[in-house]
Design a protein around this motif. Sequence first.
Motif, short mmCIF file in Angstrom:
data_model
loop_
_atom_site.label_atom_id
_atom_site.label_comp_id
_atom_site.label_asym_id
_atom_site.label_seq_id
_atom_site.Cartn_x
_atom_site.Cartn_y
_atom_site.Cartn_z
N GLU A 93 0.83 -1.21 0.00
CA GLU A 93 0.00 0.00 0.00
C GLU A 93 0.86 1.25 0.00
N ALA A 94 2.02 1.17 0.64
CA ALA A 94 2.92 2.33 0.73
C ALA A 94 3.87 2.42 -0.46
N GLY A 95 3.76 1.47 -1.39
CA GLY A 95 4.61 1.50 -2.57
C GLY A 95 5.98 0.88 -2.39
N LEU A 96 6.16 0.12 -1.30
CA LEU A 96 7.43 -0.52 -1.06
C LEU A 96 7.45 -1.92 -1.70
N PRO A 97 8.58 -2.32 -2.29
CA PRO A 97 8.68 -3.69 -2.81
C PRO A 97 8.63 -4.69 -1.66
N VAL A 98 8.09 -5.87 -1.92
CA VAL A 98 8.07 -6.92 -0.90
C VAL A 98 8.76 -8.16 -1.46
N VAL A 99 9.39 -8.89 -0.56
CA VAL A 99 10.07 -10.14 -0.92
C VAL A 99 9.58 -11.23 0.03
N GLU A 100 8.99 -12.29 -0.54
CA GLU A 100 8.48 -13.38 0.27
C GLU A 100 9.62 -14.28 0.73
N GLU A 101 9.49 -14.76 1.98
CA GLU A 101 10.54 -15.56 2.60
C GLU A 101 9.97 -16.88 3.09
N ALA A 102 10.81 -17.93 3.03
CA ALA A 102 10.42 -19.24 3.55
C ALA A 102 11.50 -19.74 4.50
N PHE A 103 11.13 -20.74 5.31
CA PHE A 103 12.03 -21.30 6.31
C PHE A 103 12.07 -22.82 6.17
N ALA A 104 13.26 -23.36 5.96
CA ALA A 104 13.39 -24.81 5.83
C ALA A 104 13.50 -25.49 7.19
N ASP A 105 13.95 -24.75 8.21
CA ASP A 105 14.17 -25.36 9.52
C ASP A 105 13.13 -24.97 10.56
N ARG A 106 12.03 -24.37 10.11
CA ARG A 106 10.93 -24.03 11.01
C ARG A 106 9.66 -24.73 10.55
N ALA A 107 8.90 -25.24 11.51
CA ALA A 107 7.65 -25.91 11.20
C ALA A 107 6.57 -24.89 10.85
#
Length: 254
Positions: free
Chosen positions: A158-172
């Motif tokens: 909404e504020a016009g900032l880029p977003v980057v999605e993150e994942a975790f291999a060692d977290r359930a």
Amino acid sequence: MTGASIDLNADLGEGFGRWRLTDDEQLLSVVTSANVACGFHAGDAPTMRRVCALAAGRGVRIGAQVSYRDLAGFGRRAMDVPPGELAAEVAYQIGALEVFARAAGSRVSYVKPHGALYNRVVRDEEQARAVVEGVLLAGGRLPVLGLPGSRLHACAREAGLPVVEEAFADRAYAADGTLVPRGREGAVIHDPDTVVDRSLSLARHGTVTSLCGRTLSVRARSLCLHGDTPGSVGLARRVRARLEEEGVRVEAFA
């Protein structure tokens, strides 16, 4: 999936004074993005300067890992901080790191919340907006690294900032795609083979198995490798080697 690529990020600079938690130098030989503690949950001026210099020298992107002001609790304790105060503290942390990043010939390339703040802004609209306000206050339009579907990412967009999605291999993961709280049994995955296999599944197929056995779609551009777990360097090397063996390009998102 062919032509897959993934960024590998790790939390670095998590020490204070004579105390050091992460093996920054070794992890910087593996990851492509460094989430540098900015002094509120860990880190101090000499540590930030050292890690920024190491990261810049190896071409690793520098990110500001912002948190609640909680050195004693490592930023993992729930806190209620007024939005205006939180925005100012986020901007303060980014600005402090930027000084050392620029001194090293680099810059702060993105922002990632840490610990309790990371989890809080998944659902808390007010705190999410405060973090975004802090990013804007610091200047520039820095990408925000966080959990897919979070309120933080919605507010950043909404504020016009880029977003980057993150994942975790060692977290359930819970069935809704959020992370299982660390206090619950099974929240952290310790078996190296499982972590490596999950890393490949996330990078190649965008899927991960939840704690209850459900297959989740988690489309992420960055994969977090925790640096504060025993054997983190060896595990990070195994993850990167497996990804590259399977044809996944390991490259920074920023």
